[in-house]
Design an enzyme around this catalytic site. Structure first.
Site, mmCIF file in Angstrom:
data_model
loop_
_atom_site.group_PDB
_atom_site.id
_atom_site.type_symbol
_atom_site.label_atom_id
_atom_site.label_comp_id
_atom_site.label_asym_id
_atom_site.label_seq_id
_atom_site.Cartn_x
_atom_site.Cartn_y
_atom_site.Cartn_z
ATOM 1 N N ARG A 168 0.832 -1.202 0.000
ATOM 2 C CA ARG A 168 0.000 0.000 0.000
ATOM 3 C C ARG A 168 0.868 1.255 0.000
ATOM 4 N NH1 ARG A 168 -5.458 1.807 1.028
ATOM 5 N NH2 ARG A 168 -6.191 -0.345 0.988
ATOM 6 N N GLU A 173 -9.567 6.132 7.592
ATOM 7 C CA GLU A 173 -8.128 6.372 7.450
ATOM 8 C C GLU A 173 -7.752 7.653 6.703
ATOM 9 O OE1 GLU A 173 -6.103 2.049 7.166
ATOM 10 O OE2 GLU A 173 -7.775 2.369 5.820
#
Length: 807
Positions: A319, A728
């Protein structure tokens, strides 16, 4: 508009309702895992036997002295494990190790009638070890070539050719720290065994199904013989996605061996010493720009500090690579990833899951290079935004590039950015020892698990004869408001008032095989599943109501607790009457719902595909003031506009944006994890083990003027009721504060000064940046990779060391 995203008139979603447990939280009535101990008879307490070496081989383990301590019932060791002695999904985390891999590693556990008896028993256990060489810093691991897991590469275009053709080429490196989760509730588990040997574990876990799986394989049982429940968590932030499993297995093993309930709760010091944190990273990079300041190429190597085992380090690294572009189009890209193996706690998931680390690299590059390019930082960022039709380096189209621009422009407008920039310049011109700065940064964050299989969710919805509704879903509540949103989704889907819907705790025997509540996907996955279950029930109830209303079933509508046909002024039937009639007509009043995210594909070996359902966007502008004598600073004002689609629950979403931003500010400016890296008996010891030594954001760090709004007209097609994830992405809005601190420090030097800023940018780090700007040592990029001179005076241990050059 898709059926999934369509929002009916009078929807309960979209209304500002309080958190479903807010009253319980503020009155102290909310129950957490450890609160259940007082309601459980004959509980035993577990205490770890920790070895205080960063790396050592266990040569002897004598437990008999512990058994002589009054109140000690048993000592659990590897010999007691009937199944697999491993707590990880990668099979590299022995539950009872014979090789200590980090300072404070537990080698066995003592069970006592009281917590004090267990503690004294643990002190009595005799452990002999042979110390082994230890790698503590990521730089040491790089030099030793100590890596673990895969080494992915993300690549597009001819990087060498693009760099050669670039008008400006800069190179450098950055090292930045991790972050302690510091949830209010430390790790906790309570395990019981019934008369049939069925194991029931109450656990503070973000991933009950994986906790169930690990407990089962440690005990040598099937998953059907283990049930895990998560009542609620006092915070998680990713730290309870993988780390609870082994602790729950210890409690369950103790319960199976003694026949008594076992409680395991870590103290704060134990929690910080034994559990993983956000991955720190080291990055080397080379970047190219054209004469107009547009990015042409990026060549980088990212090395994460994985700690002693893999845990989630591989997907975290993936990621990070996928987010190194943030909001910017980079025609030629090559990014290599590595995971360093160090003798530290096994680093794990943390809000953002590698995305913040990848994005910090490009934001640092732009902030560092802007002065040398002679372009205002906000203009350099804006000039490099994605345009509609462009793709990320891994091949996913950026379909809402215009939405990011709209968000950016709204912050510029509502934040009076131009006028305030002029005010800051005027203030700085008249102030010698205090400087201000105003910075603006964007966020583009992909939503979905990188691992495609995790993008599924389940739910169970019961409608009772009296018309009341009970829902259970696979997501866990850690204070983020997921349960609140699921109640609103169910009420909207069924067309009943919110007061008619109740929610049950998350349990693996109600909804099986669930994914972790992580990746900001909890509302998308579980909301889709809840809606699906409700629609199954409504389809059955529509047939019943159609007979009562004398209309086709397709014309039946449920809203506000009343059932009616399409014709205005027609007959109506109360919800409760339709439900009761359905029961007596032998119509099923419950349903299991399921949802899978469509349109995803990801080749992890090639680092190509479309791993994300969509991108969440946000923009923040932060104004700071820095004291040139001390480096102390304050955040004067923050303006945020964040894209959550059509919000499911605006109060919850605003709270998430505020909380995520402040947590990001903590990571970037305050929270300074320190491990002892000098040779000696304490090498590898984490020094910041409590709130007295680890600085957390508090009310005093909140922006004095904090303005948060949600982007309007932001419907997201293909997501539940048109919403977007919120958990997030707001954390990365905090880059604006770090970049404002950089600009304020540079303001102490001549125009065009470029400063290096450590991360976290503590007051000490800001002070040394100010000193470099004042002395002119950081004013210009140097040719040939020469290291700029260091500021005079004793250096504060840097967390960021860079070489920056233009060739």
């Amino acid at each position: 508009m898709s059926a999934l995203s369509q929002r009916p008139a009078g929807a309960v979603v979209g209304t500002a309702v309080p958190h479903e447990a807010a009253a319980l939280h503020v009155t102290g009535l909310a129950l957490y895992t450890d609160d259940l101990v007082g309601r459980t008879k004959d509980v035993l307490h577990a205490w770890p036997v920790q070895v205080m070496h960063a790396h050592a081989r266990v040569t002897a383990l004598r437990t008999d002295p512990a058994l002589a301590v009054p109140g000690v019932v048993r000592v659990l060791t590897g010999a007691d494990v009937p199944g697999v002695n491993d707590a990880g999904v990668k099979h590299d985390e022995p539950l009872f190790p014979d090789e200590v891999m980090f300072y404070g590693h537990a080698v066995c556990w003592v069970l006592g009638e009281t917590l004090e008896a267990a503690r004294l028993g643990a002190e009595a256990v005799e452990v002999e070890v042979e110390p082994l060489p230890a790698l503590v810093t990521v730089r040491e691991a790089i030099e030793a070539e100590a890596f673990q897991g895969g080494q992915p590469r993300l690549e597009r275009g001819d990087v060498e050719q693009a760099l050669t053709a670039s008008a400006h080429v800069f190179s450098g490196e950055i090292e930045f720290a991790g972050q302690e989760h510091f949830y209010l509730e430390t790790h906790c588990a309570l395990a019981l065994v019934d008369e049939n040997g069925q194991v029931f574990v109450q656990s503070s876990t973000q991933h009950p199904s994986e906790t169930q799986e690990i407990v089962a394989h440690v005990l040598g049982l099937t998953s059907s013989e283990v049930t895990v429940q998560c009542l609620r968590m006092g915070g998680g932030f990713g730290g309870k996605e993988m780390q609870p499993h082994g602790l729950a297995a210890i409690a369950a093993l103790g319960a199976r061996l003694t026949g008594r309930p076992v409680r395991l709760r870590l103290t704060r010091s134990q929690d910080i010493t034994m559990t993983g944190k956000r991955h720190g990273f080291h990055a080397r990079w080379q970047v190219g720009f054209d004469d107009e300041g547009r990015l042409t190429a990026l060549d980088a190597t990212l090395t994460s500090d994985g700690g002693w085992s893999l845990d989630l380090s591989e997907p975290v690294l993936a990621r990070a690579l996928c987010h190194i572009d943030n909001a910017y189009w980079i025609p030629a890209v090559r990014v290599n990833g590595r995971i360093a193996r160090t003798n530290k706690t096994s680093q794990t998931a943390f809000r953002g899951f590698g995305g913040p680390q990848g994005m910090l690299v490009i934001e640092d590059i732009l902030g560092r290079c802007a002065p040398t390019l002679g372009i205002d930082p906000h203009e350099l960022r804006r000039r490099n935004f994605y345009a509609v039709g462009q793709e990320t380096p891994y091949g996913q189209p950026v379909r809402q590039a215009d939405r990011l621009l709209r968000t950016w422009d709204q912050v510029l407008d509502t934040g009076d950015f131009a006028a305030r920039t002029a005010e800051v310049a005027a203030f700085n011109a008249g102030s010698l020892h205090v400087k201000r700065a105003l910075a603006i940064t964007p966020v583009k964050f992909g939503i979905s698990f990188n691992f495609t299989a995790f993008n599924q969710g389940g739910a169970l919805v019961h409608v009772y004869k009296d018309g009341s509704v009970l829902i259970t879903h696979g997501g866990t509540e850690m204070g983020q408001g997921l349960h609140t949103k699921m109640l609103q989704v169910a009420a909207t889907a069924l067309g009943v008032p919110l007061s008619r819907v109740r929610l049950a705790p998350t349990r693996t025997d109600k909804v099986p095989n669930t994914s972790a509540t992580a990746a900001s996907s909890g509302a998308d996955l579980n909301g889709g599943a809840v809606k699906n279950a409700c629609e199954q029930i409504l389809a059955r109830l529509s047939q019943v109501a159609a007979e009562q209303l004398h209309v086709p079933a397709a014309d039946v509508r449920f809203s506000g607790g009343v059932v009616r046909g399409l014709a205005p002024g027609g007959p109506t039937v109360p919800w409760e009457d339709v439900v009761r009639l359905a029961y007596f007509s032998r119509v099923q009043l419950w349903a299991a719902g399921y949802y899978r995210t469509e349109g995803l594909h990801w080749d992890s070996a090639a680092m190509r595909g479309e791993p994300f359902k969509y991108f969440a966007h946000g923009v923040a502008a932060a104004e700071v003031e820095v004291d040139g004598f001390t480096g102390a600073y304050r955040v004067r004002r923050v303006d945020i506009v964040h894209d959550v689609g059509d919000s499911l629950s605006p109060l919850v979403d605003i709270g998430q944006v505020e909380g995520g931003f402040v947590q990001g500010v903590g990571w970037l400016t305050l929270e300074d994890l320190r491990w002892e890296d000098r040779e000696g008996p304490n090498r590898g010891r984490i020094s910041t083990q409590s709130a007295s030594t680890y600085k957390l954001p508090s009310f005093s760090e909140m922006p004095e003027d904090f303005r948060v709004s949600l982007l309007e007209s932001a419907h997201e097609e293909g997501a539940v009721f048109g919403s977007k994830a919120v958990g997030e992405p707001p954390l990365m809005l905090a880059f604006s504060v770090r970049e404002a601190l950089r600009q304020a420090a540079a303001a102490f030097g001549p125009a065009g000064t470029a400063v290096d800023l450590a991360s976290p940018a503590t007051p000490e780090a800001v002070f040394w940046a100010v000193e470099a700007a004042r002395s002119g040592e950081g004013a210009h990029l140097r040719d040939g990779g020469e290291q700029p001179p260091q500021p005079t005076g004793p250096p504060i241990r840097p967390t960021s060391e860079r070489v920056l050059s233009e060739s």
